[in-house]
Design a protein around this motif. Structure first.
Motif, PDB file in Angstrom:
ATOM      1  N   GLY A   1      30.868  39.964  44.384  1.00 28.29           N
ATOM      2  CA  GLY A   1      31.359  39.895  42.911  1.00 28.29           C
ATOM      3  C   GLY A   1      30.960  41.328  42.049  1.00 28.29           C
ATOM      4  O   GLY A   1      31.917  42.036  41.666  1.00 28.29           O
ATOM      5  N   HIS A   2      29.765  41.624  42.287  1.00 22.61           N
ATOM      6  CA  HIS A   2      29.258  43.050  41.860  1.00 22.61           C
ATOM      7  C   HIS A   2      29.930  44.176  42.556  1.00 22.61           C
ATOM      8  O   HIS A   2      30.587  44.948  41.703  1.00 22.61           O
ATOM      9  CB  HIS A   2      27.948  43.141  42.087  1.00 22.61           C
ATOM     10  CG  HIS A   2      26.750  42.148  41.652  1.00 22.61           C
ATOM     11  ND1 HIS A   2      25.633  42.329  41.803  1.00 22.61           N
ATOM     12  CD2 HIS A   2      27.152  41.100  40.676  1.00 22.61           C
ATOM     13  CE1 HIS A   2      24.939  41.010  41.355  1.00 22.61           C
ATOM     14  NE2 HIS A   2      25.740  40.535  40.536  1.00 22.61           N
TER      15      HIS A   2
ATOM     16  N   TYR B   1      33.606  44.114  40.698  1.00 22.49           N
ATOM     17  CA  TYR B   1      33.649  44.751  39.395  1.00 22.49           C
ATOM     18  C   TYR B   1      33.719  46.255  39.435  1.00 22.49           C
ATOM     19  O   TYR B   1      34.273  47.057  38.704  1.00 22.49           O
ATOM     20  CB  TYR B   1      32.474  44.284  38.347  1.00 22.49           C
ATOM     21  CG  TYR B   1      32.059  42.831  38.330  1.00 22.49           C
ATOM     22  CD1 TYR B   1      32.989  41.862  38.085  1.00 22.49           C
ATOM     23  CD2 TYR B   1      30.741  42.551  38.091  1.00 22.49           C
ATOM     24  CE1 TYR B   1      32.422  40.516  37.982  1.00 22.49           C
ATOM     25  CE2 TYR B   1      30.152  41.334  37.925  1.00 22.49           C
ATOM     26  CZ  TYR B   1      31.160  40.404  38.028  1.00 22.49           C
ATOM     27  OH  TYR B   1      30.764  39.038  37.838  1.00 22.49           O
TER      28      TYR B   1
ATOM     29  N   SER C   1      36.754  47.879  40.866  1.00 21.77           N
ATOM     30  CA  SER C   1      37.653  47.849  39.646  1.00 21.77           C
ATOM     31  C   SER C   1      37.392  48.856  38.601  1.00 21.77           C
ATOM     32  O   SER C   1      38.506  49.656  38.025  1.00 21.77           O
ATOM     33  CB  SER C   1      37.850  46.417  38.892  1.00 21.77           C
ATOM     34  OG  SER C   1      38.258  45.592  40.096  1.00 21.77           O
ATOM     35  N   ALA C   2      36.092  48.868  38.164  1.00 18.41           N
ATOM     36  CA  ALA C   2      35.753  50.174  37.272  1.00 18.41           C
ATOM     37  C   ALA C   2      35.969  51.476  37.733  1.00 18.41           C
ATOM     38  O   ALA C   2      36.513  52.233  36.959  1.00 18.41           O
ATOM     39  CB  ALA C   2      34.343  49.921  36.920  1.00 18.41           C
TER      40      ALA C   2
ATOM     41  N   PRO D   1      33.564  50.875  31.076  1.00 18.21           N
ATOM     42  CA  PRO D   1      33.419  49.805  32.076  1.00 18.21           C
ATOM     43  C   PRO D   1      32.604  49.704  32.789  1.00 18.21           C
ATOM     44  O   PRO D   1      32.262  48.545  33.457  1.00 18.21           O
ATOM     45  CB  PRO D   1      34.648  50.520  32.780  1.00 18.21           C
ATOM     46  CG  PRO D   1      35.740  51.361  31.850  1.00 18.21           C
ATOM     47  CD  PRO D   1      34.493  51.627  31.065  1.00 18.21           C
TER      48      PRO D   1
ATOM     49  N   ALA E   1      30.009  46.149  32.909  1.00 23.13           N
ATOM     50  CA  ALA E   1      30.068  45.416  34.273  1.00 23.13           C
ATOM     51  C   ALA E   1      28.553  45.320  34.561  1.00 23.13           C
ATOM     52  O   ALA E   1      28.089  43.948  35.001  1.00 23.13           O
ATOM     53  CB  ALA E   1      30.643  46.161  35.416  1.00 23.13           C
TER      54      ALA E   1
ATOM     55  N   ARG F   1      26.376  41.799  32.963  1.00 21.90           N
ATOM     56  CA  ARG F   1      26.720  40.620  33.966  1.00 21.90           C
ATOM     57  C   ARG F   1      25.867  40.987  35.125  1.00 21.90           C
ATOM     58  O   ARG F   1      25.150  39.956  35.645  1.00 21.90           O
ATOM     59  CB  ARG F   1      28.128  40.235  34.289  1.00 21.90           C
ATOM     60  CG  ARG F   1      28.172  39.155  34.883  1.00 21.90           C
ATOM     61  CD  ARG F   1      29.313  38.485  34.921  1.00 21.90           C
ATOM     62  NE  ARG F   1      29.542  37.223  35.933  1.00 21.90           N
ATOM     63  CZ  ARG F   1      30.732  36.470  36.175  1.00 21.90           C
ATOM     64  NH1 ARG F   1      31.648  36.830  35.293  1.00 21.90           N
ATOM     65  NH2 ARG F   1      30.821  35.686  36.989  1.00 21.90           N
TER      66      ARG F   1
END
Ligand SMILES: [Fe+2]
Ligand SMILES: [Fe+2]
Length: 318
Positions: free
Chosen positions: A80-81, A84, A87-88, A149, A153, A156
């Protein structure tokens, strides 16, 4: 745009950062800022994804259902990290395919710690405790970095990292309270992971080429040496609590400075691993490249499906 106009834009930009305003993807930014962020965020994303490999190695061999569930969850968090962060990164105008290409061709770097092998179950404890522990020290200041962004990110990511660190420490604690053999396993894992974890905080300030600019953009708030000292000061008492010994004969508390003094880091080893000669560099890269190649049919099928659906919609509309 004239030189003067660019200069004005730059001044406005620097003033926004000084006021702690966030820079968003569509805002004007200097090209160097864009490139630095692509480099740092992608390096971070690659580290998350490659970092799944040493721990993924132990999922099928976790000693209990509870341990397996926690380790699975942790490794999934790391995926998941990575997502993110990719995507950023894409918001700055680079595609996911290009980012993967840079990793697979060796052009992009990832954290050198993941080129070390995980040889016993105790390594799952040491990695969570030390590697995720050092990652938190690196990442908490990024929650306030200037690029929106990235900063968002990180909030979290850091919460999840602290769970990772605790699950690692708890594995160590269980081993240290167990049999002599279990405690010896924990000690052996600390022996192998201690120095590479210190290296994770980056080269010494004198050798760190990007520090000054990164401080200005709030990509960095403390220097590598300050972060390393913070990590050591916080981790040594935890090793004491576990009853195991940090493998550094020069380590001792300094009353005057209020910090631990510590021994020389083997920077030759660090640069060897960074340059691709660590124990697992080839293995890690092969695993990533194979995953990409083996996933080709999935990407093709998804594209074909999306195209078919799009055509259907066009047909209906006409
Ligand atoms: Fe992570
Ligand atoms: Fe983590």
């Amino acid at each position: 745009m004239s030189e003067k106009e660019v200069k004005n834009l730059e001044e406005v930009f620097e003033a926004r950062i000084a006021r702690d305003e966030k820079i968003e993807p569509k805002d004007w930014m200097p090209e160097k800022y864009r490139q630095t962020h692509i480099r740092q965020m992608s390096q971070h994303a690659h580290s998350e994804i490659v970092g799944m490999l040493p721990e993924g190695n132990w999922i099928t061999r976790a000693p209990s259902l509870r341990r397996k569930a926690a380790l699975l969850a942790k490794v999934q968090d790391e995926a998941g990290h990575g997502l993110y962060l990719y995507s950023a990164c894409e918001t700055l105008g680079i595609s996911r395919d290009e980012l993967y290409e840079q990793l697979h061709s060796g052009k992009a770097k990832y954290s050198s710690i993941f080129n070390y092998p995980t040889v016993t179950w105790a390594d799952m404890g040491a990695v969570g405790w030390l590697v995720d522990g050092a990652a938190i020290i690196n990442q908490v200041p990024l929650c306030n970095t200037s690029f929106g962004p990235y900063a968002r990110a990180m909030v979290r990511v850091c919460k999840e990292e602290s769970f990772h660190q605790r699950q690692g420490f708890e594995i160590m604690l269980t081993l240290c309270r167990g049999s002599e053999e279990q405690k010896a396993m924990a000690q052996d894992a600390l022996n192998r992971w201690w120095w590479p974890s210190l290296m994770m905080l980056g080269p010494t300030d004198a050798e760190s080429v990007h520090t000054e600019q990164s401080m200005k953009w709030k990509l960095k708030r403390k220097s590598n040496d300050e972060l390393r000292q913070q990590f050591i000061d916080q981790t040594v008492p935890q090793a004491d609590l576990l009853g195991i010994t940090v493998p550094d004969p020069d380590l001792k508390w300094n009353e005057e400075t209020g910090h631990y003094d510590f021994g020389e880091i083997d920077w030759d080893e660090f640069w060897q691993v960074v340059k691709g000669h660590g124990p697992c560099n080839k293995e890690r890269m092969n695993a990533r490249v194979n995953a990409w190649n083996n996933g080709e049919w999935v990407r093709d099928a998804a594209m074909a499906h999306a195209e078919k659906n799009a055509n259907k919609k066009v047909a209906k509309a006409s």
